[in-house]
Write a protein that holds these residues in place. Sequence first.
Motif, PDB file in Angstrom:
ATOM      1  N   PRO A 129      33.492  53.992  37.808  1.00 16.74           N
ATOM      2  CA  PRO A 129      35.179  53.934  38.123  1.00 16.74           C
ATOM      3  C   PRO A 129      35.905  54.141  37.167  1.00 16.74           C
ATOM      4  O   PRO A 129      35.664  53.811  36.009  1.00 16.74           O
ATOM      5  N   ARG A 130      36.830  55.136  37.624  1.00 19.05           N
ATOM      6  CA  ARG A 130      38.085  55.086  36.322  1.00 19.05           C
ATOM      7  C   ARG A 130      38.608  53.997  36.262  1.00 19.05           C
ATOM      8  O   ARG A 130      39.039  53.102  36.898  1.00 19.05           O
ATOM      9  N   LYS A 131      38.819  53.455  34.882  1.00 18.62           N
ATOM     10  CA  LYS A 131      39.404  52.218  34.319  1.00 18.62           C
ATOM     11  C   LYS A 131      40.888  52.606  34.858  1.00 18.62           C
ATOM     12  O   LYS A 131      41.681  53.306  34.310  1.00 18.62           O
ATOM     13  N   VAL A 132      41.539  51.404  35.632  1.00 18.11           N
ATOM     14  CA  VAL A 132      42.844  51.556  35.623  1.00 18.11           C
ATOM     15  C   VAL A 132      43.732  50.217  35.207  1.00 18.11           C
ATOM     16  O   VAL A 132      43.226  49.315  34.975  1.00 18.11           O
ATOM     17  N   LYS A 133      44.834  50.598  34.705  1.00 18.63           N
ATOM     18  CA  LYS A 133      45.659  49.506  34.117  1.00 18.63           C
ATOM     19  C   LYS A 133      46.402  48.834  35.465  1.00 18.63           C
ATOM     20  O   LYS A 133      46.892  49.213  36.134  1.00 18.63           O
ATOM     21  N   ARG A 134      45.871  47.388  35.366  1.00 15.43           N
ATOM     22  CA  ARG A 134      46.330  46.790  36.431  1.00 15.43           C
ATOM     23  C   ARG A 134      47.580  45.988  36.661  1.00 15.43           C
ATOM     24  O   ARG A 134      48.320  45.700  37.559  1.00 15.43           O
ATOM     25  N   SER A 135      48.415  46.148  35.292  1.00 13.86           N
ATOM     26  CA  SER A 135      49.374  45.483  35.309  1.00 13.86           C
ATOM     27  C   SER A 135      49.082  43.810  35.832  1.00 13.86           C
ATOM     28  O   SER A 135      48.515  43.135  35.322  1.00 13.86           O
ATOM     29  N   ALA A 136      50.110  43.608  36.613  1.00 16.21           N
ATOM     30  CA  ALA A 136      50.006  42.252  37.190  1.00 16.21           C
ATOM     31  C   ALA A 136      49.380  42.022  38.346  1.00 16.21           C
ATOM     32  O   ALA A 136      49.571  40.859  39.270  1.00 16.21           O
ATOM     33  N   ILE A 137      48.354  42.922  38.874  1.00 14.57           N
ATOM     34  CA  ILE A 137      47.698  42.860  40.118  1.00 14.57           C
ATOM     35  C   ILE A 137      46.399  42.039  39.666  1.00 14.57           C
ATOM     36  O   ILE A 137      45.643  42.496  39.144  1.00 14.57           O
ATOM     37  N   ILE A 138      46.366  40.736  40.322  1.00 12.93           N
ATOM     38  CA  ILE A 138      45.441  39.767  40.074  1.00 12.93           C
ATOM     39  C   ILE A 138      44.332  39.555  41.322  1.00 12.93           C
ATOM     40  O   ILE A 138      44.890  39.624  42.438  1.00 12.93           O
TER      41      ILE A 138
END
Length: 478
Positions: A129-138
Amino acid sequence: MANILIIDDDQDFSRAFQRIIERMGHPCRIAQNIRDAFAQLKSMNCDLIFLDVNLPDGNGLAHIKQFQSFPSLPEVVILTGDGDSDGATLAIANGAWDYVGKPISLNNITLILQRTIAYRASKEQNRGPRKVKRSAIIGESPVIMGCLEVMGKAAVSKSNVIITGETGTGKELFARGIHENSDTPGKLVVIDCTNLSTHLAESTLFGHTKGSFTSAHEARDGLFKLANNGTVFLDEIGELSLDLQKSLLRVLQERKFRPIGSEKEVSSNFRVIAATNRDLRLMVEQGLFRNDLYYRLNGHQIEIPPLRARKEDILLLAEYYTEKFCRESSITPKTLTPEFLNALQAYNWPGNVREFVNTVAVAIDNCQDEPSLYSHHLPVDVRIGIAKNSFRHHPDKEQPTLLEPGRHHGAIPLPFSPGDDLPPLREVREIVVGQLENAYMRQLLELCDNDVPTACERSGLSRARLYELLKKHSIRLK
C-alpha cells in the motif's frame, strides 16, 4: 485456485453448490450459521464467501464487514432466495462483491469465480500500500483503514471527490490528507458553503475589480483564482442555494469565470473536493440539489464512519490527544485509567471526534494536578449520557444494523486494556462483579417500578440482601 466458504443453512443447496465448486478445482467448505463461519475463517485462508441473508443466528448482511476483516480479506457475494432492492443497496454499499438471487446458474457461478480470482490476483500483484501522510487522522480500525486506502487512491488522481459523514467525523482532515498526499503544487482553499450569502458569493468566489461596486476599493482575487494549481474544498456543499449551484457548475465544467466588473474571463486549474453531512442523492430526488452538479462532483467517494462505529479507535485517540494537550500545556502526562477508558467506550459520541477532542481537553483541565484521569473528570453532560445509555432500549430495525469488525465482546467493559500489565485477578473480579451488580440492580428497580417485594421475588434476593446491594452502589428507591 480459490479457497471458498459457503455460509447457508440450507444443507441440500450447500452440498450441491459445494460439489459444483469442487468440480471446478476449488477447495470449498460449508458453514451453516454465522458462529460456525467465524470459527472456520480463523483456520482458513479464504478468498471468497458465498453468504446467505437469513441465517439461524442473524442476518448475513449485518456481518459483511466482519467477514471482510479476516486476515485473508475475502470477497463476499450475497446469495439469497429472498432478495430485495434495499438489501442489494445495503450489500453493495458495504463492500459486497455482488448480490445474486437463488437459484444461481452454472454460468453465473463460473463468471463470479473467474472475475474474483482475477481481481484478487491483480490486487495481490500490486500489493504494497502507498504510504500516506495521515496528519491528525488517528485510528487503526478496518473502517478507517478503508477510508485511508481510498484517500491514497484519490490523492494520486485528478478526479473530484465527495466526502460524506456526520458532523465532527473529520471530513476536512481527509480533504487535507488528499491534498497533502497529492503532487499538486498549489494551496488548499477551503470554501465554507454555509457562510456564502447570495449577494456576496460571486465576489468571494470569483473576485472583483477596483470600483466594481461601492465597497470595492481595490481589486481582489476570488477563492477560485487563489486555488490555481491547487485544491478547492467545498465544505458542506449541501447547504448551497440552487442559484449558487448553477454558478458553481459552470466554473467546474470550464474552469473559467469572470470577476465582477471585469470584461475578461479568468482561468484557474484546480481539483475539487466536496464534503457534506447530508444525503446528496436524496436531495437530487427532492429537487434540492442539481443532478448535473452532483454527477460533476461524484468521483471518488469517502464515507467517514461515526466514532460510535469505530470504538476500537478510542484508546488510540485518547492516548494521542492526552499526550498532545499535556505537551501543549507543559504539564506532566496523565495516566489513562481503565475506568476512564471504559467510560469513553460507554458513551455514544453524537458529536463524533470533534466532541471527543473537546471532552478530553476538559477532562485534563478538571484533573488539574492529579496524575491520572478518571470518569469523574469528564464533563457532566458526557457522564449523564453514559448513565442514560445504561438503560436505553434499542428496538429492532427493518434492516440489520451493520456490525463493524472486532465487535465480538460482551457488554461489560474489561477493567484493563490490551497490552497493559494485568492487575491482580481479585481486583479485576471485584470491579467486574461490582459493575454487574450495579447494572443489574438499576435494571431490576426499573422493571419492578421500585417495588421492593416484586424486586425480591423477581431477583431471588432477600429483602436484607437487596437493601445491602442498594446501599453498596448508592442506589435510592424512588
